[in-house]
Design a protein around this motif. Structure first.
Motif, mmCIF file in Angstrom:
data_model
loop_
_atom_site.group_PDB
_atom_site.id
_atom_site.type_symbol
_atom_site.label_atom_id
_atom_site.label_comp_id
_atom_site.label_asym_id
_atom_site.label_seq_id
_atom_site.Cartn_x
_atom_site.Cartn_y
_atom_site.Cartn_z
ATOM 1 N N ALA B 141 66.317 67.350 54.480
ATOM 2 C CA ALA B 141 66.423 66.741 55.813
ATOM 3 C C ALA B 141 65.566 65.481 55.903
ATOM 4 O O ALA B 141 65.960 64.487 56.520
ATOM 5 N N MET B 142 64.386 65.533 55.280
ATOM 6 C CA MET B 142 63.523 64.338 55.269
ATOM 7 C C MET B 142 64.202 63.221 54.491
ATOM 8 O O MET B 142 64.203 62.062 54.908
ATOM 9 N N GLU B 143 64.772 63.590 53.364
ATOM 10 C CA GLU B 143 65.387 62.585 52.497
ATOM 11 C C GLU B 143 66.566 61.901 53.196
ATOM 12 O O GLU B 143 66.682 60.681 53.135
ATOM 13 N N VAL B 144 67.418 62.689 53.863
ATOM 14 C CA VAL B 144 68.578 62.067 54.516
ATOM 15 C C VAL B 144 68.176 61.282 55.767
ATOM 16 O O VAL B 144 68.963 60.483 56.254
ATOM 17 N N SER B 145 66.964 61.519 56.275
ATOM 18 C CA SER B 145 66.527 60.688 57.409
ATOM 19 C C SER B 145 65.722 59.496 56.891
ATOM 20 O O SER B 145 64.935 58.903 57.631
ATOM 21 N N ALA B 146 65.928 59.147 55.620
ATOM 22 C CA ALA B 146 65.328 57.959 54.993
ATOM 23 C C ALA B 146 63.805 57.999 54.964
ATOM 24 O O ALA B 146 63.139 56.969 54.992
ATOM 25 N N THR B 147 63.249 59.210 54.926
ATOM 26 C CA THR B 147 61.806 59.362 54.739
ATOM 27 C C THR B 147 61.595 59.896 53.330
ATOM 28 O O THR B 147 62.288 60.819 52.912
ATOM 29 N N PHE B 152 55.448 61.884 51.582
ATOM 30 C CA PHE B 152 54.916 62.586 52.749
ATOM 31 C C PHE B 152 54.325 63.947 52.385
ATOM 32 O O PHE B 152 53.306 64.351 52.940
#
Lengths: 259, 272
Positions: B141-147, B152
């Protein structure tokens, strides 16, 4: 059963996703065997199929979480496989991904979950603007009262809604829903289906909805494709897809609808 | 059907096949560990730096470990002093107890005990947390939100662990020495100033540097192992348990190996 809606927002002259000859295998098991797909602007496209047929793999390839073995995936005019990490991140800001189990950050409150993408990708926003945006998306999913709750305090349906709110907060052009109604009771399923349609209308998104729930497919899908044996075998409206003598299609239908 | 399966000459071939597969897996794992470490050293220099998460992790690793570390260090100081006394008493050398305690605790026991306790508390927590984030798709989920989830989750935890374990080691050493002092004071009536004069008289600057370097390496190892095991965990909830468990076991094993190697290096330097 929910009635089929009519979507006036589809623009058939503009494709937002184009997939050609997509192949993906895990070890010796070939999941996708040459998939072709177009998603038009403003369209809700449902991908139907049994568990393990590669539906989720398809949207994970679109969002860059998995690499395709062969074929091309073009999203908003950009070839996904050829993008550098920074370009991929820029593209991902235009794609919202709603996970099957919501994937909320369980060490953060609902507010912090929604703030997380804003802090990183909307640095120009003031604190007041951020708060307004959070309240706006929470209102859009009907859960403003849950703003200070932890994900563990929410029900399955509420978690799904917050997960959708988190993806909406950066105003994506494309929404990818992975099994949005899986594990929910029938009433909550209807609420989630309505929410998917509301999101499409309010935010003018184009969506791919991965599901094996035919009630959901009928309620939200402008067009439906059916994934069988690693390829799309049927395509059209709900009724068109199931007007088939193919035993696999019929057994899928009969299993879902006893009526 | 494999007709050669039951023939006697098939057994060595099968053993060779199994051995090759095992070796393959070991080399693949080593390559993954190398890439994970290389990614850390590549990403640690570039923004965003996630300072808030680093501070949060420093608090989790450092401050939250203080009660356990303090109690353990204090008890070890008392027990070590008590157990060492009879041996020195045989030679009428109990006055050397502060020096003995000093050398043992500052050179070896302080860093080692702190690292082992931290491996149990911090390593397992990092392994379990990242493991559960992996299996519940929070990392995706972090990866697909460009984070960047690596930056992190991994960079912040490894940095916090590398910073906090030396600080905890200093604290444990001090508390252990205090435990030792209480025991010495009770039995030999040594004053605090005399005790600490003897403590610092017995050690060199090299001992303090070696102890600090060692604890930095231990801290890095604990953070890195926990993150590697958690970040790459799979197979659902079973994978989370395995990630937590192997974080502790692997970190402890590596800590002992590192202790041995660093001790050899320091002894070589000391010989010069």
């Amino acid at each position: 059963m929910e009635a089929k809606r009519i979507n006036p927002n589809i623009d058939r002259s503009e494709k937002v996703i184009t997939i050609r000859g997509l192949k993906k295998a895990f070890d010796d098991f070939e999941v996708l065997r040459g998939v072709d797909l177009d998603l038009y602007k403003g369209e809700n496209l449902v991908v139907l199929g049994r568990s393990g047929t590669g539906k989720s793999v398809l949207i994970k390839i679109i969002s860059g979480l998995l690499q395709a073995d062969e074929g091309t995936v073009n999203v908003l005019g950009k070839e996904v496989s050829g993008l550098k990490p920074r370009e991929m991140d820029a593209l991902r800001l235009k794609i919202g991904f709603s996970f099957q189990n919501s994937a909320l950050y369980d060490s953060m409150t609902v507010r912090e979950n929604l703030e997380f993408p804003l802090e990183r990708h909307a640095k120009h926003m003031t604190v007041a603007e951020r708060e307004d945006t959070i309240q706006y998306v929470l209102e859009a999913v009907g859960l403003l009262q849950a703003i200070n709750q932890m994900p563990s305090e929410l029900s399955g349906g509420q978690r799904k809604r917050i997960g959708i709110a988190r993806t909406l907060i950066l105003k994506p052009d494309i929404m990818l829903y992975d099994e949005p109604t899986a594990g929910l009771d029938p009433i909550t399923c209807i609420e989630i289906n309505s929410l998917i349609n509301e999101v499409q209308e309010k935010f003018n998104t184009s969506s791919i909805i991965i599901t094996h729930d035919l009630t959901c497919a009928r309620a939200v899908g402008d067009r439906i494709v059916m994934l069988l044996d690693g390829q799309f075998q049927r395509e059209g409206t709900f009724d068109e897809v199931f007007e088939s003598n193919d035993e696999r299609v019929q057994s899928f239908y009969n299993y879902n609808f006893i009526d | 059907m494999d007709l050669n399966k039951n023939k006697p000459e098939a057994a060595p071939a099968r053993r060779r096949y199994v051995t090759t597969r095992r070796l393959d897996r070991i080399f693949v794992e080593l390559a993954k560990v190398y890439r994970f470490n290389a990614r850390f050293f590549k990403e640690v220099w570039f923004p965003p730096y996630e300072f808030r998460e680093i501070i949060k992790q420093c608090y989790e690793i450092g401050v939250r470990s203080l009660p356990l570390i303090s109690l353990t260090g204090f008890i070890i100081g008392i027990v070590f002093t008590n157990q060492s006394r009879p041996s020195l008493a045989d030679f009428g050398a109990t006055s050397l107890l502060p020096a003995l305690i000093s050398v043992a605790i500052i050179r070896a026991i302080g860093p080692l005990v702190t690292a082992l306790i931290a491996a149990g508390r911090v390593g397992s927590a990092i392994g379990a947390e990242l493991g559960s984030m992996r299996v519940t798709e929070q990392i995706d989920a972090m990866e697909v939100s460009a984070t960047n989830p690596f930056k992190f989750l991994v960079v912040t935890r490894v940095l916090a662990s590398t910073l906090m374990i030396p600080a905890l080691t200093m604290f444990t050493t001090l508390v252990s020495l205090l435990g030792g002092y209480l025991n010495v004071h009770q039995n030999e009536l040594t004053s605090l100033s005399v005790f600490f004069y003897q403590v610092f008289d017995a050690i060199t600057f090299l001992d303090i540097i070696a102890s600090s370097v060692k604890s930095v390496i231990f801290g890095f190892t604990i953070g890195m192992v926990g993150c590697y095991k958690g970040y790459n965990s799979s197979k659902g909830t079973e994978g989370v348990g395995k990630a937590a468990n192997s974080s502790v076991v692997t970190a402890m094993f590596l800590i002992f190996i590192e202790e041995l190697l660093i001790m050899q290096v320091i002894n070589t330097i000391r010989a010069f």
